[in-house]
Design an enzyme around this catalytic site. Structure first.
Site, mmCIF file in Angstrom:
data_model
loop_
_atom_site.group_PDB
_atom_site.id
_atom_site.type_symbol
_atom_site.label_atom_id
_atom_site.label_comp_id
_atom_site.label_asym_id
_atom_site.label_seq_id
_atom_site.Cartn_x
_atom_site.Cartn_y
_atom_site.Cartn_z
ATOM 1 N N ASP A 143 0.860 -1.170 0.000
ATOM 2 C CA ASP A 143 0.000 0.000 0.000
ATOM 3 C C ASP A 143 0.903 1.229 0.000
ATOM 4 O O ASP A 143 1.910 1.252 0.712
ATOM 5 C CB ASP A 143 -0.877 -0.006 1.262
ATOM 6 C CG ASP A 143 -2.308 0.374 0.963
ATOM 7 O OD1 ASP A 143 -2.515 1.513 0.531
ATOM 8 O OD2 ASP A 143 -3.203 -0.466 1.163
ATOM 9 N N ASP B 181 -3.030 4.760 -2.212
ATOM 10 C CA ASP B 181 -4.085 5.211 -1.296
ATOM 11 C C ASP B 181 -4.446 6.687 -1.490
ATOM 12 O O ASP B 181 -3.553 7.532 -1.634
ATOM 13 C CB ASP B 181 -3.566 5.025 0.141
ATOM 14 C CG ASP B 181 -4.602 5.379 1.186
ATOM 15 O OD1 ASP B 181 -5.540 4.599 1.353
ATOM 16 O OD2 ASP B 181 -4.454 6.441 1.838
ATOM 17 N N GLU C 51 -6.489 4.160 -5.951
ATOM 18 C CA GLU C 51 -7.770 4.276 -5.243
ATOM 19 C C GLU C 51 -8.360 5.629 -5.639
ATOM 20 O O GLU C 51 -8.043 6.655 -5.047
ATOM 21 C CB GLU C 51 -7.569 4.219 -3.721
ATOM 22 C CG GLU C 51 -8.896 4.152 -2.989
ATOM 23 C CD GLU C 51 -8.855 4.668 -1.558
ATOM 24 O OE1 GLU C 51 -9.726 4.298 -0.773
ATOM 25 O OE2 GLU C 51 -7.958 5.471 -1.204
ATOM 26 N N HIS D 256 -11.280 -3.654 2.879
ATOM 27 C CA HIS D 256 -11.233 -3.301 4.299
ATOM 28 C C HIS D 256 -12.016 -2.023 4.610
ATOM 29 O O HIS D 256 -12.137 -1.647 5.775
ATOM 30 C CB HIS D 256 -9.776 -3.134 4.724
ATOM 31 C CG HIS D 256 -9.123 -1.974 4.028
ATOM 32 N ND1 HIS D 256 -8.896 -1.958 2.665
ATOM 33 C CD2 HIS D 256 -8.705 -0.782 4.482
ATOM 34 C CE1 HIS D 256 -8.359 -0.801 2.325
ATOM 35 N NE2 HIS D 256 -8.226 -0.067 3.409
ATOM 36 N N ASP D 257 -12.506 -1.337 3.578
ATOM 37 C CA ASP D 257 -13.287 -0.114 3.781
ATOM 38 C C ASP D 257 -14.771 -0.310 3.511
ATOM 39 O O ASP D 257 -15.550 0.639 3.623
ATOM 40 C CB ASP D 257 -12.807 0.990 2.825
ATOM 41 C CG ASP D 257 -11.426 1.500 3.168
ATOM 42 O OD1 ASP D 257 -11.018 1.417 4.344
ATOM 43 O OD2 ASP D 257 -10.741 1.985 2.243
#
Ligand code: NOJ
Ligand code: CA
Length: 564
Positions: A98, A200, A257, A329-330
């Site tokens: 990430d 990210d 993202e 995970h979000d």
């Protein structure tokens, strides 16, 4: 489109804190991941995305980095990381990390130096701004609630900007020295041998640095959602510079993202000369963003969901690939979110997986999706760790919902739904840890776990293995990797069907979301197709005869059809 080494990969996201704990402290770690690499290889995935493992005080679960060159103590050491990387490579798999460079942590040495000399050079690594009329420089709401401006520690009239939690100060990309340090760090990891990054919050790096002092509020808190700060032009050259300075020279993959791009902008992002290799397709996830708060979001609606997926597919078809996700995970678990309640069972989950895995784009599976993990039945708002969940709860109350309604909305949408520990077997704590897990294990682990499902040929896990194997079959790659996407049978109510079309081969996917059987007429050519895969347990269920295919509720069928 130029063909790339990563086009045919199947990716798997690991959320390290919840994947596998090797030392009984209740927190997943790198040695835990190493111990489960054979599982991932057996599953058939070949690219692993590791959510952040860098040193961090975990204000936002590692998305607040205090040392980009260090591994969080909780997760292990750099030696563990090196071993993980080499074990991944031994299995001919790829590893991406990430990359969190819109912000760091208030514990990062840059921020500490900035605080100790708030008008010195390190302060310019961040956005330090004077108070306006004795208060915050503007009325913007951070992603996780509250004002984006926080007083610089020790100061009474100087604020720093944080679009996420107060522990995540935004980095000033206008500072050349800082940017170079970030590039050096990115190159350091790529030189080490990782294969790329999931990038990210990257759309937030380009801000309106005039920092207007007042915005028209968009909520009862008198604030305006901070996204407005990053909606202006100028990000393209910044992203290209990052790509050309780091990513391209290493032939690495980047997965951006990026929320909120309009169809017209996509080519700039993922075309042959795009800013990124690929970006996530969040079209369906973003449906909820039309609503003021989670509590306002209506029940799952098949038609809006199907329309979103179809439009997402068409947007990138001529020039690139997006990365397809059901959950991460979000986001809450797809099995609980994208199926009507009556369909949240093995058949429905397999049907959803069939669509996800066979759409055009790079499939990303989130840990536990492959065994059908579901949302966590938390008992009370205080049990949630995620700051975003608490913000949404408060927001719902402000909007006039009752405590119960606000809590119910967290049950549906909390990020913690997908962060509970991976369910490996039916021993205590699902085999995730011998200690006390940092987040509780979903009580359904006794029925939903890897060991049990491995033994059951009809399990969701074994079905996912088949789906992944289809995706990886070189004989099908022209259709399943490169074939175009064409929606089918739109006129049939509650049917989601599509075709992946290549010059010599087509793959037709039909799924029945009705509570009753449907009979779908097939063309002559289609009815001569071969069944590649179906989720029907009953041999007599899904069948093809006389040019008609009968699908029982929640049946999914995948046909391959030769083109003349
Ligand atoms: C997106 C990440 O996926 C999320 O978990 C995080 O809270 C924000 N970016 C901020 O880094
Ligand atoms: Ca541990």
């Amino acid at each position: 489109m130029k063909r790339e080494w990563w086009h045919n990969l199947v990716a798997y996201q690991i959320y390290p804190k919840s994947f596998m704990d090797s030392n009984g402290d209740g927190i997943g770690d790198l040695r835990g991941i190493i111990s489960r690499l054979d599982y991932l290889q057996d599953l058939g995935v070949d690219l692993i995305w590791l959510s952040p493992v860098y040193s961090s005080p975990f204000m936002d679960q590692g998305y607040d980095i205090s040392d980009y060159y260090g591994i969080a103590e909780e997760f292990g050491s750099m030696e563990d990381f090196d071993e993980l990387l080499s074990e991944v490579k031994k299995r001919n798999m790829y590893l991406i990390m990430d990359l969190v460079i819109n912000h760091c942590s208030t514990e990062h040495e840059w921020f500490k130096k900035a605080v100790s000399d708030p008008y010195g050079p390190y302060a310019d690594y961040f956005y330090f701004r004077k108070a306006v009329d004795g208060r915050e420089p503007s009325n913007l709401r951070s992603y996780f609630g509250g004002n984006v401006w926080e007083l610089v520690p020790g100061q009474s009239d100087l604020y720093y900007l944080h679009m996420y939690t107060p522990g995540q100060p935004d980095l000033n990309w206008g500072n050349d020295e800082l940017r170079q340090k970030l590039y050096d760090m990115v190159n350091w990891w790529l030189d080490k041998g990782i294969d790329g990054f999931r990038v990210d919050a990257i759309m937030d790096i380009c801000k309106d640095t005039s920092f207007p002092t007042y915005y028209e509020p968009d909520g009862p808190d008198g604030l305006r959602f901070c996204k407005v700060l990053t909606e202006g032009p100028g990000i393209g050259p910044m992203l290209d510079d990052l790509r050309d300075s780091c990513i391209r020279p290493h032939n690495a993959i980047t997965v951006g993202e990026c929320f909120g791009l309009s169809g017209g902008e996509l080519e700039e992002f993922i075309g042959d000369n795009g800013h990124f290799s690929t970006i996530f397709d969040f079209t369906a996830h973003s449906l909820i963003h039309k609503h003021k708060c989670w509590a306002e979001v209506p029940e799952f609606d098949f038609n809006s969901w199907r329309d979103a997926i179809i439009s997402g597919q068409h947007e990138s078809m001529d020039f690139g690939f997006r990365a397809n996700v059901i959950e991460n995970h979000d986001e809450p678990r797809g099995a609980s979110r994208y199926l009507p309640t009556w369909a949240q069972n093995d058949a429905g989950i397999k049907m959803l997986g069939t669509i996800h895995m066979l759409l055009r784009g790079i499939p990303f599976i989130y840990q536990g999706q492959e065994i059908g993990m579901q949302n966590m039945p938390f008992g009370d708002i205080d049990e949630y760790n995620d700051p975003n969940t608490h913000m949404e709860y408060d927001l719902a109350l402000l909007e006039g919902y009752s405590k119960e309604e606000a809590f119910q909305s967290c049950l549906r949408f909390s990020r913690d739904n997908a962060r509970t520990p991976m369910q490996w077997n039916n021993s205590t704590n699902s085999g995730f840890t011998t200690g006390t897990p940092w987040l509780p294990v979903n009580p359904n682990y006794t029925n939903i776990n890897v060991e049990l499902e491995n033994q059951n040929p009809a399990s969701i896990l074994n079905y996912y293995k088949k789906l992944i194997a289809l995706r990886k079959d070189p004989a099908l790659a022209e259709a399943l990797v490169y074939g175009s996407f064409q929606e089918e049978y739109l006129e049939e109510e509650n049917v989601f069907a599509f075709r992946r079309v290549s010059p010599h081969l087509e793959v037709l996917v039909i799924t029945n979301w009705n509570r009753d059987c449907v009979e779908i007429p097939l063309s002559n050519r289609d009815s001569n197709g071969t069944i590649l895969l179906t989720n029907c347990l009953d041999q007599n269920s899904c069948h093809l005869s006389d040019g008609v295919i009968t699908l029982h509720p929640l049946d999914a069928i995948v046909l391959s059809i030769k083109r003349p």
